[in-house]
Enzyme design. Structure first.
Site, PDB file in Angstrom:
ATOM      1  N   ASP A  21       0.830  -1.214   0.000  1.00 55.83           N
ATOM      2  CA  ASP A  21       0.000   0.000   0.000  1.00 55.83           C
ATOM      3  C   ASP A  21       0.864   1.263   0.000  1.00 55.83           C
ATOM      4  O   ASP A  21       1.979   1.262   0.524  1.00 55.83           O
ATOM      5  CB  ASP A  21      -0.917  -0.025   1.245  1.00 55.83           C
ATOM      6  CG  ASP A  21      -2.100   0.925   1.097  1.00 55.83           C
ATOM      7  OD1 ASP A  21      -2.352   1.413  -0.014  1.00 55.83           O
ATOM      8  OD2 ASP A  21      -2.778   1.171   2.117  1.00 55.83           O
ATOM      9  N   HIS A  38       2.401   3.373  -8.995  1.00 57.16           N
ATOM     10  CA  HIS A  38       2.224   1.945  -9.286  1.00 57.16           C
ATOM     11  C   HIS A  38       3.421   1.413 -10.073  1.00 57.16           C
ATOM     12  O   HIS A  38       3.917   0.318  -9.809  1.00 57.16           O
ATOM     13  CB  HIS A  38       0.927   1.700 -10.066  1.00 57.16           C
ATOM     14  CG  HIS A  38      -0.307   2.129  -9.319  1.00 57.16           C
ATOM     15  ND1 HIS A  38      -0.533   1.783  -8.008  1.00 57.16           N
ATOM     16  CD2 HIS A  38      -1.390   2.866  -9.698  1.00 57.16           C
ATOM     17  CE1 HIS A  38      -1.695   2.294  -7.614  1.00 57.16           C
ATOM     18  NE2 HIS A  38      -2.226   2.967  -8.622  1.00 57.16           N
ATOM     19  N   LEU A 132      10.667 -20.342  -4.753  1.00 51.55           N
ATOM     20  CA  LEU A 132       9.561 -19.562  -4.176  1.00 51.55           C
ATOM     21  C   LEU A 132       8.264 -19.721  -4.976  1.00 51.55           C
ATOM     22  O   LEU A 132       8.290 -19.705  -6.212  1.00 51.55           O
ATOM     23  CB  LEU A 132       9.969 -18.080  -4.173  1.00 51.55           C
ATOM     24  CG  LEU A 132       8.906 -17.079  -3.715  1.00 51.55           C
ATOM     25  CD1 LEU A 132       8.767 -17.107  -2.202  1.00 51.55           C
ATOM     26  CD2 LEU A 132       9.260 -15.666  -4.181  1.00 51.55           C
TER      27      LEU A 132
END
Ligand code: IPE
Ligand code: IPE
Ligand code: MG
Length: 250
Positions: A21, A38, A132
């Site tokens: 955020d 962004h 991962l």
């Protein structure tokens, strides 16, 4: 001693989830359009994914776009979707080098076709990787996910294919988007906001929460390590007493 050296590698959480955020505020502070935030947020994603690989985190779930985010101005939603297409196609080879597999949770059918196609291509390119598991939450809402599970279970009980007695906490999780993925032990939210925003409500029942004031585009692997270090100083009691936990660990 560096933060990385201070981390106990035998006590790294298997699953870390992050609410990324603060992109908009990061950009507005610099007089830029929110979409610039962004874009810069992608640098943080790249670095944090690398950091997760460095310390052997098995699952990293990133909240990239919530169901509620569809209510943002049309231009911002469009910019985010274009960025997703760009990011997925540009980052796949780098993810592959890091042995990362890509998974998604959320109502991905509601994403634009181009995003869906890119995601499918990238997922299949990375499907054999064993390092991962990077889980992207896209058009994700935890209440939507739980409600969907309840409806599926309800109709199965209705047609007699399962019994209500067979519905347990364990079997219920099989109906969630995160089926097969262990619950996150650590949830991080950046930008100083102290809320969960409809993210993994079932799965974070016993997660440790870590709130960072850093805006997501500025977050780096060192900040992830800081959160991991903080996590390792905590005593996870699961309802027991501190004495019980200490005896168990003795
Ligand atoms: C997080 O940053 C990214 C998404 C929700 C897509 P925000 O866009 O929410 O940034 P702020 O919270 O407005 O600063
Ligand atoms: C949550 O952030 C969703 C993502 C990070 C993708 P928001 O910025 O949308 O959350 P609220 O609306 O401030 O709670
Ligand atoms: Mg926000």
């Amino acid at each position: 001693m560096s933060l990385l050296e201070k981390l106990r590698l035998d006590r790294i959480p298997q699953h870390v989830a992050i609410i990324m955020d603060g992109n908009g505020r990061w950009a507005r502070k610099r007089g830029n359009d929110r979409s610039v935030g962004h874009e810069r947020g992608l640098d943080a994603v790249r670095d944090v994914v690398e950091g997760a690989c460095d310390v052997g985190i098995k699952y990293l779930t990133l909240y990239a776009f919530s169901t509620e985010n569809w209510n943002r101005p049309k231009e911002e939603v469009q910019a985010l979707m274009s960025l997703l297409v760009y990011a997925i196609s540009n980052e796949t080879e780098n993810l592959n080098k890091n042995n990362v597999r890509l998974l998604t949770i959320g109502d991905t059918d509601s994403l634009p076709p181009e995003v869906q196609e890119n995601l499918e291509q990238s997922k299949s390119r990375l499907s054999k990787n064993t390092g991962l598991d990077l889980v992207l939450a896209l058009s994700y809402s935890s209440r939507w996910e739980i409600l969907k599970a309840v409806k599926t279970i309800g109709s199965k009980i209705g047609d007699g294919s399962i019994s209500s007695d067979s519905v347990t906490e364990e079997t219920f999780t099989n109906y969630l988007n995160t089926s097969g993925i262990p619950d996150p032990e650590l949830l991080i939210r950046t930008s100083g906001e102290l809320r969960i925003s409809n993210f993994l409500l079932w799965q974070i029942a016993y997660a440790e929460l870590y709130f960072s004031p850093i805006l997501w585009p500025d977050f780096r692997k060192e900040d992830l390590f800081e959160a991991l270090y903080d996590f390792q100083q905590r005593e996870r009691r699961f309802g027991k007493t501190s004495e019980q936990i200490q005896n168990e660990n003795a």
